[in-house]
Design a protein around this motif. Sequence first.
Motif, short mmCIF file in Angstrom:
data_model
loop_
_atom_site.label_atom_id
_atom_site.label_comp_id
_atom_site.label_asym_id
_atom_site.label_seq_id
_atom_site.Cartn_x
_atom_site.Cartn_y
_atom_site.Cartn_z
N ALA A 258 0.84 -1.20 0.00
CA ALA A 258 0.00 0.00 0.00
C ALA A 258 0.87 1.25 0.00
CB ALA A 258 -0.93 0.00 1.21
N ALA A 259 1.96 1.23 0.76
CA ALA A 259 2.89 2.37 0.78
C ALA A 259 3.55 2.56 -0.57
CB ALA A 259 3.94 2.17 1.87
N GLN A 260 3.89 1.46 -1.23
CA GLN A 260 4.49 1.55 -2.57
C GLN A 260 3.51 2.16 -3.56
OE1 GLN A 260 7.42 1.49 -2.89
NE2 GLN A 260 8.46 -0.27 -2.09
N GLU A 261 2.25 1.76 -3.48
CA GLU A 261 1.22 2.31 -4.37
C GLU A 261 1.04 3.81 -4.12
OE1 GLU A 261 -3.59 2.07 -5.20
OE2 GLU A 261 -2.62 0.40 -4.15
N ALA A 262 1.03 4.21 -2.87
CA ALA A 262 0.90 5.62 -2.53
C ALA A 262 2.10 6.41 -3.04
CB ALA A 262 0.74 5.80 -1.03
N ASN A 263 3.30 5.88 -2.82
CA ASN A 263 4.52 6.55 -3.29
C ASN A 263 4.54 6.68 -4.81
OD1 ASN A 263 5.53 6.94 -0.73
ND2 ASN A 263 6.71 5.05 -0.73
N ALA A 264 4.07 5.65 -5.51
CA ALA A 264 4.03 5.70 -6.97
C ALA A 264 3.10 6.81 -7.47
CB ALA A 264 3.58 4.36 -7.53
N ARG A 265 2.13 7.16 -6.67
CA ARG A 265 1.19 8.24 -7.03
C ARG A 265 1.64 9.59 -6.47
NH1 ARG A 265 -4.78 5.48 -6.49
NH2 ARG A 265 -4.33 3.70 -7.81
N GLY A 266 2.78 9.60 -5.77
CA GLY A 266 3.32 10.84 -5.26
C GLY A 266 2.81 11.25 -3.89
N PHE A 267 2.30 10.31 -3.14
CA PHE A 267 1.76 10.60 -1.81
C PHE A 267 2.42 9.70 -0.78
CE2 PHE A 267 -1.62 11.73 -4.75
CZ PHE A 267 -2.00 12.99 -4.30
N ASN A 268 2.21 10.00 0.49
CA ASN A 268 2.62 9.05 1.52
C ASN A 268 1.39 8.25 1.93
OD1 ASN A 268 1.16 10.38 3.60
ND2 ASN A 268 2.91 11.65 4.12
N LEU A 269 1.64 7.16 2.60
CA LEU A 269 0.55 6.24 2.96
C LEU A 269 -0.51 6.90 3.82
CD1 LEU A 269 -0.50 3.33 2.82
CD2 LEU A 269 0.84 2.83 4.84
N GLY A 270 -0.12 7.72 4.76
CA GLY A 270 -1.06 8.34 5.68
C GLY A 270 -1.99 9.34 5.03
N CYS A 271 -1.54 9.98 3.99
CA CYS A 271 -2.33 11.05 3.38
C CYS A 271 -3.28 10.54 2.31
CB CYS A 271 -1.39 12.08 2.78
SG CYS A 271 -2.19 13.35 1.78
N TYR A 272 -2.80 9.68 1.46
CA TYR A 272 -3.55 9.38 0.25
C TYR A 272 -4.48 8.19 0.34
CZ TYR A 272 -4.49 8.28 -4.59
OH TYR A 272 -5.11 8.01 -5.77
N ILE A 273 -4.00 7.09 0.84
CA ILE A 273 -4.75 5.85 0.70
C ILE A 273 -5.65 5.52 1.88
CG2 ILE A 273 -4.48 3.37 0.40
CD1 ILE A 273 -2.25 3.82 -1.40
N LYS A 274 -5.34 5.99 3.07
CA LYS A 274 -6.15 5.64 4.23
C LYS A 274 -7.62 5.96 3.98
CE LYS A 274 -2.87 6.03 7.99
NZ LYS A 274 -2.57 6.69 9.25
N ASN A 275 -8.47 5.06 4.39
CA ASN A 275 -9.91 5.24 4.22
C ASN A 275 -10.60 5.29 5.57
OD1 ASN A 275 -10.85 4.73 1.17
ND2 ASN A 275 -9.02 3.54 1.60
N LYS A 276 -11.67 6.01 5.62
CA LYS A 276 -12.50 6.06 6.84
C LYS A 276 -13.70 5.14 6.61
CE LYS A 276 -10.93 10.09 8.86
NZ LYS A 276 -10.50 10.23 10.17
N ILE A 277 -14.18 4.57 7.70
CA ILE A 277 -15.32 3.66 7.65
C ILE A 277 -16.57 4.39 8.14
CG2 ILE A 277 -16.25 1.48 8.51
CD1 ILE A 277 -13.78 1.09 6.83
N TYR A 278 -17.66 4.21 7.41
CA TYR A 278 -18.94 4.80 7.78
C TYR A 278 -20.03 3.73 7.71
CZ TYR A 278 -16.44 9.13 6.90
OH TYR A 278 -15.52 10.15 6.94
N HIS A 279 -21.03 3.89 8.52
CA HIS A 279 -22.21 3.02 8.51
C HIS A 279 -21.84 1.54 8.66
CE1 HIS A 279 -24.12 6.67 7.18
NE2 HIS A 279 -23.40 6.68 6.08
N MET A 280 -20.87 1.25 9.52
CA MET A 280 -20.44 -0.13 9.70
C MET A 280 -21.43 -0.88 10.58
SD MET A 280 -16.76 -1.77 10.72
CE MET A 280 -16.44 -0.57 11.96
N GLU A 281 -21.75 -2.08 10.17
CA GLU A 281 -22.66 -2.95 10.92
C GLU A 281 -22.02 -4.33 11.03
OE1 GLU A 281 -26.46 -3.18 9.00
OE2 GLU A 281 -26.54 -1.02 8.67
N THR A 282 -22.21 -4.96 12.17
CA THR A 282 -21.76 -6.33 12.34
C THR A 282 -22.95 -7.20 12.69
OG1 THR A 282 -21.26 -6.03 14.68
CG2 THR A 282 -19.44 -5.66 13.13
N GLU A 283 -22.88 -8.43 12.23
CA GLU A 283 -23.95 -9.39 12.51
C GLU A 283 -23.29 -10.73 12.84
OE1 GLU A 283 -27.50 -11.74 10.08
OE2 GLU A 283 -26.37 -10.17 9.06
#
Length: 159
Positions: free
Chosen positions: A76-101
């Motif tokens: 994931a860090a390599q992919e972010a670097n290839a796009r000119g970003f660092n891992l923390g800035c570009y690729i991290k995703n936030k989770i919304y409306h999470m449900e567990t069953e």
Amino acid sequence: MAQSKMIISIALSILIGICLQVILVFADTQDSANKAASEFAKAYFAFNKQVLSERICETSKMVDDVNVVDKYIYEAAQEANARGFNLGCYIKNKIYHMETETLSRESDKASIRIKGERKSPLRTFFSKGDIHEFDEVLELVKEDGKWKVCGNPFSISGV
């Protein structure tokens, strides 16, 4: 007389509130399969190596002598670097409306269905295409008194 009843009522309400708060804090600290699945999903999409390593079972951590968590974070860090970003800035995703069953549960293993939406932190108000739904069934086992995700969660070992 009426004033003393009001003071007693207020004091009793505060006491009940404090007791309820203690009970809720204690309940939140207890580990459960659903809590482990939620923590794992949040860590997976946020690339949180520490939580991923804590929440993945020992049998799934190593595949062909390769630590899958390290490999996942590295790629994931390599992919972010290839796009000119660092891992923390570009690729991290936030989770919304999470449900567990809970699909099945025994004393030392469980099957939890987890679904929700993940969104990129760089998305704008108008970029609705960056919303991705996920729906997975995670297999969990209890190792050393803590629930951990096993198997191939979110295809982590196939990265």
